[in-house]
Design an enzyme around this catalytic site. Structure first.
Site, PDB file in Angstrom:
ATOM      1  N   ASP A 231       0.922  -1.359  -0.052  1.00 20.87           N
ATOM      2  CA  ASP A 231      -0.094  -0.152  -0.058  1.00 20.87           C
ATOM      3  C   ASP A 231       0.867   1.106  -0.114  1.00 20.87           C
ATOM      4  O   ASP A 231       2.078   1.311   0.336  1.00 20.87           O
ATOM      5  CB  ASP A 231      -0.948  -0.055   1.150  1.00 20.87           C
ATOM      6  CG  ASP A 231      -1.894   1.164   1.005  1.00 20.87           C
ATOM      7  OD1 ASP A 231      -2.259   1.626   0.197  1.00 20.87           O
ATOM      8  OD2 ASP A 231      -2.354   1.708   2.323  1.00 20.87           O
ATOM      9  N   SER A 232       0.368   2.247  -0.350  1.00 23.20           N
ATOM     10  CA  SER A 232       1.008   3.658  -0.331  1.00 23.20           C
ATOM     11  C   SER A 232       1.235   3.928   1.251  1.00 23.20           C
ATOM     12  O   SER A 232       2.249   4.718   1.620  1.00 23.20           O
ATOM     13  CB  SER A 232       0.302   4.676  -0.587  1.00 23.20           C
ATOM     14  OG  SER A 232      -0.899   4.934   0.059  1.00 23.20           O
TER      15      SER A 232
ATOM     16  N   GLY B 231      -3.244   9.289  -3.777  1.00 22.93           N
ATOM     17  CA  GLY B 231      -4.636   9.619  -4.313  1.00 22.93           C
ATOM     18  C   GLY B 231      -4.810  10.830  -4.960  1.00 22.93           C
ATOM     19  O   GLY B 231      -5.485  11.345  -5.854  1.00 22.93           O
TER      20      GLY B 231
ATOM     21  N   CYS C 151      -4.475  -1.477  -1.929  1.00 22.63           N
ATOM     22  CA  CYS C 151      -4.681  -0.062  -2.350  1.00 22.63           C
ATOM     23  C   CYS C 151      -5.336   0.122  -3.394  1.00 22.63           C
ATOM     24  O   CYS C 151      -5.068  -0.351  -4.513  1.00 22.63           O
ATOM     25  CB  CYS C 151      -3.126   0.435  -2.508  1.00 22.63           C
ATOM     26  SG  CYS C 151      -3.295   2.310  -3.078  1.00 22.63           S
ATOM     27  N   ASN C 152      -6.529   0.734  -3.258  1.00 22.47           N
ATOM     28  CA  ASN C 152      -7.483   0.870  -4.199  1.00 22.47           C
ATOM     29  C   ASN C 152      -6.868   1.834  -5.590  1.00 22.47           C
ATOM     30  O   ASN C 152      -7.022   1.652  -6.653  1.00 22.47           O
ATOM     31  CB  ASN C 152      -8.848   1.458  -3.931  1.00 22.47           C
ATOM     32  CG  ASN C 152      -9.508   0.386  -2.945  1.00 22.47           C
ATOM     33  OD1 ASN C 152     -10.363  -0.253  -3.415  1.00 22.47           O
ATOM     34  ND2 ASN C 152      -9.225   0.616  -1.685  1.00 22.47           N
TER      35      ASN C 152
ATOM     36  N   CYS D 246     -11.074   3.089  -0.100  1.00 22.41           N
ATOM     37  CA  CYS D 246      -9.657   3.377   0.091  1.00 22.41           C
ATOM     38  C   CYS D 246      -9.384   2.829   1.341  1.00 22.41           C
ATOM     39  O   CYS D 246     -10.174   2.811   2.416  1.00 22.41           O
ATOM     40  CB  CYS D 246      -9.410   4.977   0.195  1.00 22.41           C
ATOM     41  SG  CYS D 246      -7.805   5.503   0.660  1.00 22.41           S
ATOM     42  N   THR D 247      -8.439   1.955   1.322  1.00 25.38           N
ATOM     43  CA  THR D 247      -8.089   1.386   2.793  1.00 25.38           C
ATOM     44  C   THR D 247      -7.391   2.027   3.900  1.00 25.38           C
ATOM     45  O   THR D 247      -8.000   1.853   4.900  1.00 25.38           O
ATOM     46  CB  THR D 247      -6.875   0.237   2.332  1.00 25.38           C
ATOM     47  OG1 THR D 247      -5.800   0.915   1.819  1.00 25.38           O
ATOM     48  CG2 THR D 247      -7.155  -1.034   1.536  1.00 25.38           C
ATOM     49  N   HIS D 248      -7.178   3.375   3.644  1.00 24.95           N
ATOM     50  CA  HIS D 248      -6.949   4.150   4.889  1.00 24.95           C
ATOM     51  C   HIS D 248      -8.184   4.653   5.608  1.00 24.95           C
ATOM     52  O   HIS D 248      -8.271   5.112   6.583  1.00 24.95           O
ATOM     53  CB  HIS D 248      -6.226   5.553   4.133  1.00 24.95           C
ATOM     54  CG  HIS D 248      -4.730   5.033   4.083  1.00 24.95           C
ATOM     55  ND1 HIS D 248      -4.062   4.551   2.665  1.00 24.95           N
ATOM     56  CD2 HIS D 248      -3.651   5.656   4.820  1.00 24.95           C
ATOM     57  CE1 HIS D 248      -3.025   4.884   2.860  1.00 24.95           C
ATOM     58  NE2 HIS D 248      -2.425   5.365   4.019  1.00 24.95           N
TER      59      HIS D 248
HETATM   60  N1  DGL Z   1      -4.766   3.404   0.731  1.00 23.85           N
HETATM   61  C1  DGL Z   1      -4.948   3.854  -0.556  1.00 23.85           C
HETATM   62  C2  DGL Z   1      -5.968   3.205  -1.251  1.00 23.85           C
HETATM   63  O1  DGL Z   1      -6.615   2.158  -0.922  1.00 23.85           O
HETATM   64  C3  DGL Z   1      -4.305   5.065  -1.012  1.00 23.85           C
HETATM   65  C4  DGL Z   1      -4.181   6.190  -0.371  1.00 23.85           C
HETATM   66  C5  DGL Z   1      -3.280   7.207  -1.179  1.00 23.85           C
HETATM   67  O2  DGL Z   1      -3.809   8.260  -1.523  1.00 23.85           O
HETATM   68  O3  DGL Z   1      -2.187   7.169  -1.090  1.00 23.85           O
HETATM   69  O4  DGL Z   1      -6.490   3.937  -2.312  1.00 23.85           O
END
Ligand code: DGL
Length: 253
Positions: A7-8, A40, A70-71, A180-182
């Site tokens: 992931d990021s 993102g 990470c989506n 988004c996983t975050h």
């Molecule tokens: N966690 C990431 C996702 O699922 C992206 C977060 C980012 O913007 O870095 O999209």
């Protein structure tokens, strides 16, 4: 053999946590591209470059499969990644399909990063499953920054979520998809703001189910001594302090 998660930043830990529960006899690598997060709000060309650099590093390890937890990275790079690397790659996409299946007529709100929302992959997914045009979309990019600075519950983060959701007619919503996983770290705040009537879902269960499917193709490969996780950030092994923090976030040792 090892399964890698990418992931990021820390968002993908929410997926890894579920995977460890489901696959306790496997070993894992978790790679966060913290130096280049957030993804993102960047262009797809930049994100693609960062993702390939990260996966080149991950590929030096003897891995059985890679989960792009990470989506955003999935939306812009999954097809190229699958062409480029020899191992199995499981991606993530906003759980629009399960949301449509449970829909009784109101709207579905997809919360994701700007880049995921712009990507043709999401458009194609919505067009293929949402025949009644019930999907609305909203970026919540700032949540990635809040999460990366370990701010999960402050007044600032609550105000941000309230202000964003205030612009919507919440009574017209039925399901919110955390794309988004975050954003998963903020599920309970979002639920509090929109009320219990609205169901909030994410793609974690589906992603781990896909991973299990991929692994079942390898036959029996349980390692009784499994369950280890090694953590990396942008090409370096995490130090003990960060590791402790990351494990704490997943609620495991
Ligand atoms: N966690 C990431 C996702 O699922 C992206 C977060 C980012 O913007 O870095 O999209």
């Amino acid at each position: 053999m090892v399964i890698a998660f990418f992931d990021s930043g820390i968002g993908g830990l929410t997926v890894l946590k579920h995977a460890i529960r489901e696959l306790p006899n496997h070993d894992f690598i978790y790679y966060a591209d913290t130096k280049n997060a957030p993804y993102g709000v960047k262009t797809k060309e930049h994100v693609r470059k960062h993702v390939f650099e990260a996966v080149d590093y991950i590929a030096k390890h003897d891995i059985q499969a890679l989960v792009i937890a990470c989506n955003t990275a999935t939306a812009v790079a999954i097809t190229d990644l699958r062409h480029h690397y020899p191992f199995h790659i499981v991606g993530m996409e906003p759980a629009v399909k399960p949301a449509v299946i449970r829909n009784r007529g109101k709207n579905i709100l997809v919360l994701a990063t700007s880049l995921t929302l712009k990507a043709s992959k999401l458009e194609a997914l919505i067009a293929s499953v949402d025949k009644n045009n019930k999907t609305v979309k909203m970026e919540m990019d700032a949540l990635v920054g809040f999460a990366e600075s370990w701010d999960f519950n402050s007044g600032n983060v609550k105000k941000y979520i309230q202000d964003k959701l205030r612009t919507l007619r919440v009574a017209e919503l039925e399901t919110i998809v955390l794309g988004c996983t975050h954003f998963i770290y903020y599920k309970s705040i979002i639920q509090e703001v929109v009320g219990d009537e609205i169901k909030i879902i994410d793609g974690n269960i589906g992603t781990v189910a896909n991973l299990k499917n991929v692994l079942s193709g390898f036959g029996v490969q349980h390692d009784q001594n499994g369950g280890h996780v090694l953590f990396y950030s942008s090409g370096v092994r995490d130090d003990v302090n960060r590791e402790i923090k990351l494990r704490g976030l997943m609620g495991c040792q």
